[in-house]
Design a protein around this motif. Sequence first.
Motif, PDB file in Angstrom:
ATOM      1  N   UNK A   1       7.669  10.664   7.690  1.00 45.87           N
ATOM      2  CA  UNK A   1       6.686   9.921   8.446  1.00 45.87           C
ATOM      3  C   UNK A   1       7.394   8.769   9.164  1.00 45.87           C
ATOM      4  N   UNK A   2       7.122   8.580  10.445  1.00 49.63           N
ATOM      5  CA  UNK A   2       7.746   7.491  11.204  1.00 49.63           C
ATOM      6  C   UNK A   2       7.383   6.111  10.640  1.00 49.63           C
ATOM      7  N   UNK A   3       8.284   5.160  10.831  1.00 46.33           N
ATOM      8  CA  UNK A   3       8.095   3.801  10.303  1.00 46.33           C
ATOM      9  C   UNK A   3       6.784   3.181  10.766  1.00 46.33           C
ATOM     10  N   UNK A   4       6.444   3.338  12.031  1.00 42.74           N
ATOM     11  CA  UNK A   4       5.206   2.737  12.535  1.00 42.74           C
ATOM     12  C   UNK A   4       3.982   3.317  11.850  1.00 42.74           C
ATOM     13  N   UNK A   5       4.018   4.607  11.526  1.00 42.55           N
ATOM     14  CA  UNK A   5       2.894   5.227  10.826  1.00 42.55           C
ATOM     15  C   UNK A   5       2.739   4.646   9.432  1.00 42.55           C
ATOM     16  N   UNK A   6       3.860   4.428   8.744  1.00 40.19           N
ATOM     17  CA  UNK A   6       3.818   3.824   7.410  1.00 40.19           C
ATOM     18  C   UNK A   6       3.216   2.430   7.515  1.00 40.19           C
ATOM     19  N   UNK A   7       3.716   1.642   8.454  1.00 38.48           N
ATOM     20  CA  UNK A   7       3.207   0.276   8.642  1.00 38.48           C
ATOM     21  C   UNK A   7       1.713   0.288   8.946  1.00 38.48           C
ATOM     22  N   UNK A   8       1.290   1.187   9.811  1.00 36.70           N
ATOM     23  CA  UNK A   8      -0.127   1.252  10.176  1.00 36.70           C
ATOM     24  C   UNK A   8      -1.006   1.671   9.005  1.00 36.70           C
ATOM     25  N   UNK A   9      -0.527   2.599   8.191  1.00 35.53           N
ATOM     26  CA  UNK A   9      -1.287   3.029   7.011  1.00 35.53           C
ATOM     27  C   UNK A   9      -1.468   1.852   6.045  1.00 35.53           C
ATOM     28  N   UNK A  10      -0.418   1.059   5.865  1.00 33.46           N
ATOM     29  CA  UNK A  10      -0.505  -0.105   4.981  1.00 33.46           C
ATOM     30  C   UNK A  10      -1.483  -1.119   5.549  1.00 33.46           C
ATOM     31  N   UNK A  11      -1.373  -1.393   6.831  1.00 32.32           N
ATOM     32  CA  UNK A  11      -2.296  -2.333   7.486  1.00 32.32           C
ATOM     33  C   UNK A  11      -3.743  -1.885   7.354  1.00 32.32           C
ATOM     34  N   UNK A  12      -4.001  -0.608   7.577  1.00 28.41           N
ATOM     35  CA  UNK A  12      -5.357  -0.072   7.482  1.00 28.41           C
ATOM     36  C   UNK A  12      -5.898  -0.201   6.064  1.00 28.41           C
ATOM     37  N   UNK A  13      -5.047   0.049   5.074  1.00 26.47           N
ATOM     38  CA  UNK A  13      -5.468  -0.063   3.676  1.00 26.47           C
ATOM     39  C   UNK A  13      -5.829  -1.499   3.327  1.00 26.47           C
ATOM     40  N   UNK A  14      -5.038  -2.451   3.807  1.00 26.82           N
ATOM     41  CA  UNK A  14      -5.322  -3.863   3.554  1.00 26.82           C
ATOM     42  C   UNK A  14      -6.626  -4.263   4.239  1.00 26.82           C
ATOM     43  N   UNK A  15      -6.818  -3.817   5.468  1.00 25.00           N
ATOM     44  CA  UNK A  15      -8.038  -4.149   6.207  1.00 25.00           C
ATOM     45  C   UNK A  15      -9.278  -3.563   5.530  1.00 25.00           C
ATOM     46  N   UNK A  16      -9.142  -2.385   4.953  1.00 20.63           N
ATOM     47  CA  UNK A  16     -10.293  -1.713   4.336  1.00 20.63           C
ATOM     48  C   UNK A  16     -10.680  -2.333   2.998  1.00 20.63           C
ATOM     49  N   UNK A  17      -9.709  -2.848   2.250  1.00 15.51           N
ATOM     50  CA  UNK A  17     -10.005  -3.323   0.899  1.00 15.51           C
ATOM     51  C   UNK A  17      -9.778  -4.811   0.712  1.00 15.51           C
ATOM     52  N   UNK A  18      -9.170  -5.480   1.652  1.00 17.06           N
ATOM     53  CA  UNK A  18      -8.794  -6.891   1.616  1.00 17.06           C
ATOM     54  C   UNK A  18      -7.608  -7.121   0.676  1.00 17.06           C
ATOM     55  N   UNK A  19      -7.417  -6.259  -0.294  1.00 19.17           N
ATOM     56  CA  UNK A  19      -6.284  -6.382  -1.212  1.00 19.17           C
ATOM     57  C   UNK A  19      -5.124  -5.536  -0.716  1.00 19.17           C
ATOM     58  N   UNK A  20      -3.929  -5.996  -1.027  1.00 16.70           N
ATOM     59  CA  UNK A  20      -2.747  -5.211  -0.672  1.00 16.70           C
ATOM     60  C   UNK A  20      -2.658  -3.989  -1.584  1.00 16.70           C
ATOM     61  N   UNK A  21      -2.272  -2.853  -1.037  1.00 12.29           N
ATOM     62  CA  UNK A  21      -2.147  -1.655  -1.877  1.00 12.29           C
ATOM     63  C   UNK A  21      -0.938  -1.750  -2.793  1.00 12.29           C
ATOM     64  N   UNK A  22      -1.019  -1.066  -3.919  1.00 10.02           N
ATOM     65  CA  UNK A  22       0.112  -1.001  -4.837  1.00 10.02           C
ATOM     66  C   UNK A  22       1.146  -0.031  -4.279  1.00 10.02           C
ATOM     67  N   UNK A  23       2.309  -0.037  -4.896  1.00  8.95           N
ATOM     68  CA  UNK A  23       3.371   0.890  -4.490  1.00  8.95           C
ATOM     69  C   UNK A  23       2.867   2.331  -4.559  1.00  8.95           C
ATOM     70  N   UNK A  24       2.190   2.666  -5.640  1.00 13.17           N
ATOM     71  CA  UNK A  24       1.682   4.040  -5.801  1.00 13.17           C
ATOM     72  C   UNK A  24       0.597   4.369  -4.778  1.00 13.17           C
ATOM     73  N   UNK A  25      -0.254   3.414  -4.465  1.00 15.58           N
ATOM     74  CA  UNK A  25      -1.282   3.642  -3.447  1.00 15.58           C
ATOM     75  C   UNK A  25      -0.639   3.872  -2.077  1.00 15.58           C
ATOM     76  N   UNK A  26       0.381   3.105  -1.772  1.00 12.64           N
ATOM     77  CA  UNK A  26       1.105   3.312  -0.513  1.00 12.64           C
ATOM     78  C   UNK A  26       1.697   4.709  -0.489  1.00 12.64           C
TER      79      UNK A  26
END
Length: 67
Positions: A1-26
């Motif tokens: 997966x490209x770096x930008x996709x990883x970054x965007x997935x993390x950003x979306x997860x934070x926006x959806x839950x307000x909490x940062x995702x864990x390593x396993x969730x990422x």
Amino acid sequence: MPWNDVRNQIRDAIAATVDAPTIREIGRLVGLASPASVAYKLGRLEKLGLRVCYPPATGDQEGGLYG
């Protein structure tokens, strides 16, 4: 997966839950089974300029991405 996709997935997860995702969730978000692979990706993103902050050590093996 490209770096930008990883970054965007993390950003979306934070926006959806307000909490940062864990390593396993990422890992689940981006299709990586190994926490070591996730840590490697996070390290690369950090070198590319993404601010990655880890919580203080609490003995919790889950870890996470904060900030």
